[in-house]
Design a protein around this motif. Sequence first.
Motif, short mmCIF file in Angstrom:
data_model
loop_
_atom_site.label_atom_id
_atom_site.label_comp_id
_atom_site.label_asym_id
_atom_site.label_seq_id
_atom_site.Cartn_x
_atom_site.Cartn_y
_atom_site.Cartn_z
N SER A 76 0.81 -1.23 0.00
CA SER A 76 0.00 0.00 0.00
C SER A 76 0.84 1.27 0.00
O SER A 76 0.30 2.37 0.01
N ARG A 77 2.16 1.13 -0.01
CA ARG A 77 3.04 2.29 0.07
C ARG A 77 3.46 2.75 -1.32
O ARG A 77 4.14 2.03 -2.05
N HIS A 78 3.08 3.97 -1.65
CA HIS A 78 3.38 4.55 -2.96
C HIS A 78 4.39 5.68 -2.76
O HIS A 78 4.03 6.84 -2.59
N TYR A 79 5.64 5.29 -2.82
CA TYR A 79 6.73 6.17 -2.40
C TYR A 79 6.86 7.43 -3.24
O TYR A 79 7.02 8.53 -2.71
N ARG A 80 6.82 7.29 -4.54
CA ARG A 80 7.01 8.45 -5.42
C ARG A 80 5.87 9.46 -5.29
O ARG A 80 6.07 10.66 -5.49
N GLU A 81 4.69 9.00 -4.96
CA GLU A 81 3.52 9.88 -4.93
C GLU A 81 3.54 10.88 -3.79
O GLU A 81 2.75 11.83 -3.79
N THR A 82 4.41 10.69 -2.82
CA THR A 82 4.42 11.65 -1.71
C THR A 82 4.90 13.02 -2.16
O THR A 82 4.61 14.02 -1.48
N LEU A 83 5.61 13.10 -3.27
CA LEU A 83 6.00 14.42 -3.78
C LEU A 83 4.77 15.26 -4.10
O LEU A 83 4.66 16.43 -3.70
N GLY A 84 3.83 14.68 -4.83
CA GLY A 84 2.60 15.39 -5.17
C GLY A 84 1.71 15.62 -3.96
O GLY A 84 1.07 16.67 -3.84
N LYS A 85 1.68 14.66 -3.06
CA LYS A 85 0.87 14.81 -1.86
C LYS A 85 1.41 15.95 -0.98
O LYS A 85 0.63 16.70 -0.38
N LEU A 86 2.73 16.06 -0.92
CA LEU A 86 3.32 17.15 -0.14
C LEU A 86 3.02 18.50 -0.78
O LEU A 86 2.81 19.50 -0.08
N ASP A 87 2.99 18.54 -2.12
CA ASP A 87 2.62 19.78 -2.80
C ASP A 87 1.23 20.24 -2.38
O ASP A 87 0.99 21.43 -2.14
N GLU A 88 0.30 19.29 -2.30
CA GLU A 88 -1.06 19.63 -1.88
C GLU A 88 -1.07 20.17 -0.45
O GLU A 88 -1.72 21.17 -0.15
N ALA A 89 -0.34 19.49 0.43
CA ALA A 89 -0.27 19.94 1.82
C ALA A 89 0.33 21.34 1.91
O ALA A 89 -0.15 22.19 2.67
N ALA A 90 1.35 21.60 1.11
CA ALA A 90 2.01 22.91 1.12
C ALA A 90 1.03 24.02 0.74
O ALA A 90 1.04 25.10 1.34
N LYS A 91 0.20 23.77 -0.27
CA LYS A 91 -0.79 24.76 -0.68
C LYS A 91 -1.79 25.04 0.44
O LYS A 91 -2.18 26.18 0.69
N GLN A 92 -2.20 23.97 1.13
CA GLN A 92 -3.14 24.15 2.23
C GLN A 92 -2.50 24.91 3.38
O GLN A 92 -3.12 25.78 3.99
N PHE A 93 -1.25 24.60 3.68
CA PHE A 93 -0.55 25.31 4.75
C PHE A 93 -0.41 26.80 4.42
O PHE A 93 -0.52 27.65 5.30
N GLU A 94 -0.19 27.10 3.13
CA GLU A 94 -0.09 28.50 2.72
C GLU A 94 -1.43 29.20 2.89
O GLU A 94 -1.49 30.34 3.39
N GLN A 95 -2.50 28.53 2.51
CA GLN A 95 -3.83 29.12 2.65
C GLN A 95 -4.18 29.35 4.12
O GLN A 95 -4.82 30.34 4.48
N GLN A 96 -3.76 28.40 4.96
CA GLN A 96 -4.04 28.49 6.40
C GLN A 96 -3.10 29.46 7.11
O GLN A 96 -3.29 29.76 8.28
N ASN A 97 -2.05 29.90 6.42
CA ASN A 97 -1.07 30.82 6.99
C ASN A 97 -0.45 30.25 8.27
O ASN A 97 -0.43 30.89 9.33
N VAL A 98 0.10 29.03 8.16
CA VAL A 98 0.69 28.39 9.33
C VAL A 98 1.94 29.14 9.77
O VAL A 98 2.64 29.76 8.96
N ASP A 99 2.22 29.07 11.07
CA ASP A 99 3.38 29.76 11.63
C ASP A 99 4.64 28.91 11.55
O ASP A 99 5.75 29.45 11.47
N LEU A 100 4.49 27.60 11.58
CA LEU A 100 5.62 26.69 11.49
C LEU A 100 5.12 25.34 11.01
O LEU A 100 3.92 25.06 11.03
N VAL A 101 6.04 24.49 10.56
CA VAL A 101 5.68 23.14 10.12
C VAL A 101 6.59 22.13 10.82
O VAL A 101 7.75 22.42 11.12
N VAL A 102 6.02 20.95 11.07
CA VAL A 102 6.76 19.87 11.71
C VAL A 102 6.45 18.58 10.97
O VAL A 102 5.28 18.27 10.71
N GLU A 103 7.50 17.85 10.59
CA GLU A 103 7.28 16.50 10.05
C GLU A 103 7.68 15.52 11.14
O GLU A 103 8.71 15.66 11.79
#
Length: 313
Positions: A76-103
């Motif tokens: 169930s692990r799709h390693y290459r696809e996390t690049l696109g998934k992270l792009d989506e998260a980044a757009k949401q974080f920008e819209q939400q105006n987050v102060d910091l990020v943690v992985e």
Amino acid sequence: MMTTERETQSNRRFQLTRRATLSGGVLTLAAAQLSSPWGLPETSAAEDITTDDRARSLKVGLITDLHYADKAPVGSRHYRETLGKLDEAAKQFEQQNVDLVVELGDLIDAASSVDDELRYLETINRKYSAIADDRHYVLGNHCVDTLTKDEFLGSVGQEKSYKSFDRGGIHFVILDACFRSDGTPYGRRNFKWTDANVSAEELQWLQADLNANAKPVIVFAHQRLDVSNSHGVKNNADVRTILESSGNVAAVFQGHSHANDLNEINGIHYCTLVAMVEGSGEQNNGYSVLEIDPKGELRLSGFRKQTDRHWTA
């Protein structure tokens, strides 16, 4: 008899009940507080708290278990696809105006060589580092499967694998459970992933760090501090004792087991976040924004497969 400042803070402990209700699809956990609002202290002496800090919420973007690698899917692990998934998260974080990020760990998956592993890390970190200057890394077992801790940390520009920092009147703690039972740090396939521990030195540091702190505390970890199965830190009871004794820890956010979960142990909530790597397609993404309100509310807004959580003080 006069009480010390430490005793006063202890008396203000953020005490959470075990009552849970569902409202609008959001799990709400009721909490009771003995004194001032949990979100920020009553005074700002010797603290970096401004009027603006008191007036607005602090927002933290959270992701975990990306397992990025330039290789074909396994199960169930799709390693290459996390690049696109992270792009989506980044757009949401920008819209939400987050102060910091943690992985929360396992930013990369294992590679067959150090060079390949560094290439994986460079690729995914290029996208992650573009999200925010104020970003933080929790070490996962896959991060140091082929690399050493120094190699990983040096590549992402983080000095230490465990640390603490303050933002907006909140004290954040990042833990590292990538140690064997004998205290040896993980690195270069010298460990079994089920043998996860917080080292004795780190436990001493954590105790001292929390003893010196009077602010509300949020903890970030990779391996779980709330379970005794293969996904749990083997000495997590020792870690929990230190967290509980501080009287200021409200929640721990963690990853590793790849599924949504929530446990409450002695007044502290342990929230496990869903993995980004699991499943193909944007519908199988998972990330979240943690909003900490000055009045003492902690709201986790989950996206895609991440569940919402809401603690009310």
